[in-house]
Design an enzyme around this catalytic site. Sequence first.
Site, short mmCIF file in Angstrom:
data_model
loop_
_atom_site.label_atom_id
_atom_site.label_comp_id
_atom_site.label_asym_id
_atom_site.label_seq_id
_atom_site.Cartn_x
_atom_site.Cartn_y
_atom_site.Cartn_z
N LYS A 135 0.87 -1.19 0.00
CA LYS A 135 0.00 0.00 0.00
C LYS A 135 0.90 1.23 0.00
O LYS A 135 1.44 1.63 1.02
CB LYS A 135 -0.87 -0.02 1.26
N GLU B 291 9.54 1.46 11.02
CA GLU B 291 10.58 2.47 10.84
C GLU B 291 9.86 3.81 10.86
O GLU B 291 9.19 4.17 9.91
CB GLU B 291 11.29 2.20 9.51
N CYS C 28 14.25 9.95 6.31
CA CYS C 28 14.03 9.55 7.71
C CYS C 28 15.31 9.73 8.52
O CYS C 28 15.28 10.35 9.58
CB CYS C 28 13.48 8.15 7.82
N GLU D 96 10.36 17.00 14.29
CA GLU D 96 10.95 16.58 13.01
C GLU D 96 10.48 17.54 11.92
O GLU D 96 9.30 17.61 11.60
CB GLU D 96 10.52 15.15 12.67
#
Length: 495
Positions: free
Chosen positions: A196, A269, A303, A401
């Site tokens: 997905k 993750e 990331c 972040e």
Amino acid sequence: MSDPTPALTDPAVDGDAPADATGASSAQEEDALLDRVRPVAGGGRDIKDAATRQVIGRAPEQSVAELDDAVARAKAAQPAWEALGHEERSRLLLAAADRIDASAEALARIVSREQGKPLNGPGARFEAGGCAAWLRTAAATVLEPEVVVDDGEVHAELIYKAVGVVGAIGPWNWPMLIAVWQIAPALRMGNTVVVKPSEYTPLSVLALLSVINEVLPADVLIGVAGGRELGARLASHPDIDKVMFTGSTATGRKIIESSAGNLARLTLELGGNDAGIVLPDADPQAIAEGLFWGAFINTGQTCAALKRLYVHDSIYEDVVSALGQLAEQVPMGVGLDEENVLGPLQNEQQFDIVSRLVEDAKRNGGRVVAGGSPAAELGELFYRTTIVADVADGVALVDEEQFGPALPVIRYSDVEDAIARANGLEAGLGASVWSSDRDAARKVAQRLQAGTVWINSHGGVHPMIPFGGVKGSGYGLEFGVEGLKAVAVPQVING
Ligand code: TXE
């Protein structure tokens, strides 16, 4: 600046592939791939070019019933795929990697337009090359049985078998590469996979799957495109045995909750907020380019990018000004333009996050050394490469972040204090230490709470080196032998 250093380092990936001599034929192949993934029965959704905001293609919006059907097909196909054996599966994965190489330029163009990353630098060509490299490594890696006791009386071995059906849920920043990180080991171990992709970047992933599927048996690898509700259904589906997820920490928590229902094994993750610590003995000029690409790879939308930089007082101004110069020089713009190595934010939500965090940093005493505002002349979602000095922990640009082109640089005078601040947040994906003394750097590295700590670089990944986070950045390892174990179930044979 002519030769940006890729932060993702893999000997098998050529980050600076030569410009395609047959641009016209790549564009035709790109159109053909986009045609293949177009919704068959009408409906679907237009997907825009992140840089120009023009529509580049139409992606399907599939229903929960279609997802359920995909899972049922993947489940039915799994035993035969596992029964093919390691050698034959590896052969097919190698053939898939060859197909990706053959379509690499078209795939790079699609991901460049959809995601925004330029073809060059550590960008779209690098991503397409990485897909082939990770598939090849998964094909070549062997997970041997382990003899755990053999004392004359007892002989016990640990063997690894397929888990079953893997649900792979991906993000929009490295959509093809991260999909392959999930798919390659899962297929290698005999699982079938339902993918997905992010609703922001479905075209590149569906195009990639269609290329891989040129060589795989039917229903071994199925893509299902749609929004969050489809992701939620995939994660909680009773016939999903393992979920591989890369995305936000908030969604990761929801997936953990849903795993209470189906007992799916998880690799998560999640977001990061990687700290870098520059020790006083580092050479500012020598490390500046590494720091820059550690932070700004994929225009900061990575990331394990460097997201807050702690620099010793004695060299603080030198590091800040070297970074500021690079930020002013490195070309940003439309990804298909061969000149550019930085691009736009991928979506409005992310653009708003970056704008808000920089504005907040300015209000809280941040000194803008470079950038600090949208680059509206380049397009709607462009934000200038931004270096903000004189901020401290507690300011949102440091604590949250940013996932975009804005790096806060924080001054410290006591390395113990820098270590404490680096460890002070919930995130724990990556970190880095910069120094001329490798042993001193390693001592600091071991005290950092992060899944990977790089020394004198940041963010490089390699298909044989395990990668994963700690704390709020999730759990489970990807890549290499550990990555194969993560998509397998151990079985003890005792006797
Ligand atoms: O992520 P989401 P978004 C961070 C970054 C960014 C933030 C949000 O800080 O600002 O996450 O990005 C699917 N069950 N990262 O909104 O929502 C969704 O459809 C199952 C860091 O894109 O987590 C998509 O396919 N799946 C990150 C995927 O999850 C669900 C990269 C990721 O979406 C779901 C990207 C649910 N309940 C963003 N809800 C990194 N670590 O690299 C959504 N999804």
